[in-house]
Each structure stands twice: as C-alpha cells, then as structure tokens.
Scaffold this active site. Sequence first.
Site: not given
Ligand code: AP5
Length: 239
Positions: A22, A97, A143, A176, A187
């Site tokens: 994402k 979410r 990552r 991270r 997660r």
């Molecule tokens: P990346 O692009 O970083 O993936 P992502 O989907 O953004 O993953 P996140 O871990 O950031 O998502 P998340 O939803 O768990 O975390 P968030 O920060 O929102 O790609 C991942 C890796 O894969 C990278 O190394 C990249 O290079 C590689 N890659 C990407 N595409 C590829 C491809 N096509 N092929 C190969 N490699 C690839 O949330 C963190 C925490 O915040 C949550 O756990 C929660 O506690 C809180 N939080 C955030 N939002 C909310 C909400 N709305 N409500 C409640 N709590 C929330």
Amino acid sequence: MADGTLRNIGPIILLGPPGAGKGTQAKRIAERYGIPQISTGDILRDNVQRGTDLGLQARAVMARGELVPDSLVCDMVAGRLRQADCARGFILDGFPRTPAQAGWLDAFLEREVFDNGRGGQCLPIVMRIDVDYNRLLQRLTGRRTCLANGHIYNVYFQPPRVADICDVDGSRLVIRNDDREEVIRERLKAYDLQTRPVAEYYEQKGRLVVVDGDLPVDEVSERVLREIENHAVTAAGGS
Ligand code: AP5
C-alpha cells in the site's frame, strides 16, 4: 513529480494486508498526480515519536500489533482531510481499517463535499491489493524504511544501491518497530478479523477493485494507475 495534469482525482482508498505494498504504491500515485498520501500508520508513528497525547495513547497498542481505537484515528483523519492540499484528491493508505471507520468516512465525505470540478463529490475508488499470505512475512521482515522521508526498500525484492542507505536522500534505513515476527503475526490477525470486512463493505456497494499485488512493483503500479484512470473516465461520464 506530478505529470502536470492538475485534474481533480478524488479520494483513493488502498486496502490490503500488512506488507501488501500500500505504502509503495501510494507514494507512486502521489508522485504521479500530485496529491497527498495519507498514511494513518505514518501519522501515528510520528505522534509516537514526538510523544504527543495521541502518540502516548497509541504507542503500546501499535507495539502489540493491534488497532488503535476508531475514535482516535477518525479524529486524526478528519483533521488531515480538512487541510488544503486534499482539495484535488488524496490517497488513504491504511484507512479505513474497520467497518466503523468505513461508515464514518462515507458520512464524512458526504458532509464535507470535495469539489470534483463538476460541483459534486467524487466517489472514492477503493482498491484492495491482494498478496499471497506466505509472501507477506518475507516482505515485512525484509522491509527497510528511510528515516528522513519514508522511502521504502526491501532487502530481498527492492534493495538500496548501498546497504542501509536511502538511494534518494542518503539517510539511514531502519527496521520498523512492528516488523518483528511476533508482532507481524498479530497484525495479520487484526487484518483478518477487523479489516477484511471493510473490503466486503465496499464490495456490497459495488465499489471494490482488486489488484494482484504478487506481481513485481512496476507491474502492480501499472495496474493501479490504469484502475485510477478508468475510474476517472467513468466518474466523468466517459465510456
Ligand atoms: P509496503 O509498501 O511498505 O507495504 P504496506 O502495505 O504499506 O505495509 P504496512 O506494513 O505499512 O501496512 P500496515 O497496514 O500493517 O501498516 P500501517 O503503517 O498502516 O511494502 C512492504 C514491503 O514489501 C516493502 O519492503 C516493499 O519494498 C516490498 N514490496 C512492496 N510491493 C512489492 C512487490 N510488488 N513485490 C515485491 N516486494 C514488494 O499500520 C501500522 C499500525 O498502526 C497498525 O498495526 C495499527 O496499530 C496502527 N494503525 C494504522 N492505521 C490504523 C487505523 N486506520 N486504525 C487503527 N489503527 C491503525
């Protein structure tokens, strides 16, 4: 760099499990259209780092891999969406979410009309990036993120030119805090239980598009950008 078309794009919602890509795709969309990426995870991490009230409330929850309460996140998103740079459109990465957040967002968008150039409100395009469950763990453990601007790398799939240094701004790459295996499992559990139903919410409204996130990054981007263009044509009443 934006491609110069300062059109109104409207809201773009990216759904998908942790590690689906994402953030990676959101950055490319932001660059293409010159609209902001709103990552609730990034905003929360920034609050944790700065020790704000919100950060203090979110810190332990995030460290466990659980979701921060809806009310805190919705207030935070409302504040961000009211900023001027969202007027032409924005990318929501990691929000909504839960079904409650999705319902809240629909009501918010209805209330606070985003001008789409036709005096009306653009319906969001909702894309879920699907990735094979077994690959997610490798993506997350591999990552690395740059400290200065959040550029995303992967030691297995998208390594930087020099180990641990960002290609773009030369800053240090870090792991991270929640990319530890035991937290990743929590997660993924939270995603299955609380976030999967969000896609169903949009599917029932006929607004869900699914993108194959198992493909290489550039191919995923191609598909994502094509879906956005198709959506823009449909929204403008084209064929
Ligand atoms: P990346 O692009 O970083 O993936 P992502 O989907 O953004 O993953 P996140 O871990 O950031 O998502 P998340 O939803 O768990 O975390 P968030 O920060 O929102 O790609 C991942 C890796 O894969 C990278 O190394 C990249 O290079 C590689 N890659 C990407 N595409 C590829 C491809 N096509 N092929 C190969 N490699 C690839 O949330 C963190 C925490 O915040 C949550 O756990 C929660 O506690 C809180 N939080 C955030 N939002 C909310 C909400 N709305 N409500 C409640 N709590 C929330």
